[in-house]
Design an enzyme around this catalytic site. Structure first.
Site, PDB file in Angstrom:
ATOM      1  CG  MET A   1      -8.178  -4.025  -3.082  1.00 17.37           C
ATOM      2  SD  MET A   1      -7.613  -3.786  -4.790  1.00 17.37           S
ATOM      3  CE  MET A   1      -5.949  -3.208  -4.546  1.00 17.37           C
TER       4      MET A   1
ATOM      5  CB  CYS B   1      -1.410  -4.731  -8.862  1.00 20.39           C
ATOM      6  SG  CYS B   1      -2.475  -4.785  -7.402  1.00 20.39           S
TER       7      CYS B   1
ATOM      8  CB  CYS C   1       1.799  -6.155  -3.819  1.00 21.30           C
ATOM      9  SG  CYS C   1       0.388  -6.769  -2.872  1.00 21.30           S
TER      10      CYS C   1
ATOM     11  CB  SER D   1      -2.961   1.537   0.147  1.00 20.69           C
ATOM     12  OG  SER D   1      -2.576   2.871   0.447  1.00 20.69           O
ATOM     13  N   GLY D   2      -3.278   1.910   3.509  1.00 15.17           N
ATOM     14  CA  GLY D   2      -2.460   2.105   4.689  1.00 15.17           C
ATOM     15  C   GLY D   2      -1.482   3.251   4.541  1.00 15.17           C
ATOM     16  N   GLY D   3      -1.537   3.937   3.386  1.00 13.48           N
ATOM     17  CA  GLY D   3      -0.642   5.049   3.122  1.00 13.48           C
ATOM     18  C   GLY D   3      -1.332   6.392   3.272  1.00 13.48           C
ATOM     19  CB  VAL D   4       0.060   9.820   3.430  1.00 16.52           C
ATOM     20  CG1 VAL D   4       0.785   9.955   2.092  1.00 16.52           C
ATOM     21  CG2 VAL D   4      -0.445  11.169   3.908  1.00 16.52           C
ATOM     22  CG  ASP D   5      -0.909   9.133  -1.794  1.00 20.21           C
ATOM     23  OD1 ASP D   5      -0.605  10.259  -1.373  1.00 20.21           O
ATOM     24  OD2 ASP D   5      -0.151   8.442  -2.495  1.00 20.21           O
ATOM     25  CB  SER D   6      -5.747   5.347   0.709  1.00 20.20           C
ATOM     26  OG  SER D   6      -4.894   4.841   1.718  1.00 20.20           O
TER      27      SER D   6
END
Length: 332
Positions: A61, A115, A200, A37-42
């Site tokens: 996605m 989503c 989103c 997703s571009g975030g720290v979690d992923s």
């Protein structure tokens, strides 16, 4: 203050899945696709899996095509250096159009929840595992703080166990603070990136009102002070307001927040004061009752609650086990 809310279709989640989650894991060489997703979690999810002996790849996605808005072939989604999966058509029909319909009806939708339900754990998972050549070896990994026993997942999955049979949650036993610490330790570029709270298709740089007005025509109505009964302003449409949100009424010196929306009469009721609009609310005690053949339910809170908004999602737990969720219809 609201004592009760009613919601529709409790999507019952199984307490235990049909397989043993301790043994149902990828084998050496299995293909694991990380939803980025571009975030720290992923990002931390990808790093954790990179240390495993899997055939690892990443997917982004593309749920919203900015070319539809700009009229050109330029869009940031086309510049990613990993595999894109174009789900913009499915997102439009399964998430965006229903959100517009809810907005037109004066209800505050929750597109991010749908989503997850319809796209990430729906279409994307089906595409990755539906290919005859991949169905027995492909896994989807995400940065959700969840596990396959249905714990801590906020009711966003479809009520079918097969949605989880090929899903990995590497962060299931890690806290958000620990994820940040790992990202710093590994010098990941997302380590200090702020959480994305924008919808989103709207993003964080655009105002919701400016965006949604392109799709929903104005429907003016009065803004009334609930304490005095006097009209204090005019709104352009109920979809621009959520219960508990700051009203920002032009010309008023005192701050007000939305206390109620009268959808049939197209009225926004406000009261003086401030209230923090809750992205995530703390757990509260309640009792749940079936109203219509296990389709509609009522939630009685142990203590009155503020800012319970129709259109949002109510999730029911016993301790940390998620029993199900449903869309809030009304509150009293």
């Amino acid at each position: 203050m609201f004592r009760q809310c009613r919601f529709l279709r409790l999507q019952k989640l199984q307490i235990r899945s049909y397989y043993d989650t301790r043994t149902h894991v990828p084998r050496k060489g299995d293909k694991v696709v990380v939803a980025m997703s571009g975030g720290v979690d992923s990002s931390v999810t990808a790093k954790l899996l990179a240390d495993k002996d899997y055939d690892l790849s990443a997917v982004f996605m593309r749920n919203w095509d900015t070319r539809d808005e700009s009229g050109s072939d330029h869009g940031c989604e086309w510049e990613k250096d990993w595999e894109d999966v174009d789900l913009s058509r499915e997102y439009w029909t399964r998430v965006f159009e229903p959100s517009l319909s809810s907005g037109k009806a004066g209800i505050t939708p929750n597109p991010d929840v749908w989503c997850n339900r319809e796209v990430k754990f729906g279409v994307l998972l089906d595409r990755l595992t539906g290919d005859p050549g991949l169905s027995n070896t492909t896994w989807l990994a995400t940065g959700h703080y969840a596990n396959k026993d249905w714990k801590h997942h906020n009711g966003v999955l479809r009520p079918r166990t097969s949605s989880l049979s090929r899903t990995l949650f590497p962060l299931e036993s890690i806290t958000k603070t620990e994820v940040r610490e790992l990202a710093v330790k590994w010098n990941l570029p997302t380590a200090a990136r702020q959480e994305s709270m924008g919808i989103c298709f709207v993003g964080e740089k655009r105002k919701f009102h400016d965006f949604i007005s392109q799709y929903i025509p104005p429907k003016p109505g009065p803004i009334i002070n609930m304490e005095t009964g006097l009209q204090v302003g005019e709104h352009a449409g109920l979809w621009n307001f959520t219960v508990g949100q700051g009203a920002k009424v032009s010309g008023l010196k005192e701050k007000t927040f939305v206390a109620k929306k009268d959808i049939p009469k197209n009225i926004i009721y406000v009261v003086p004061g401030t209230m923090k609009f809750r992205h995530v609310m703390p757990e509260v005690g309640c009792s749940v009752y079936s109203l219509v053949m296990m389709i509609a339910f009522a939630i009685d809170f142990n203590e009155p609650q503020k800012a319970v908004a129709p259109g949002q999602v109510a999730t029911v737990y016993i301790e940390d086990w998620c029993l199900g969720c449903g869309t809030i219809l009304d509150v009293t």
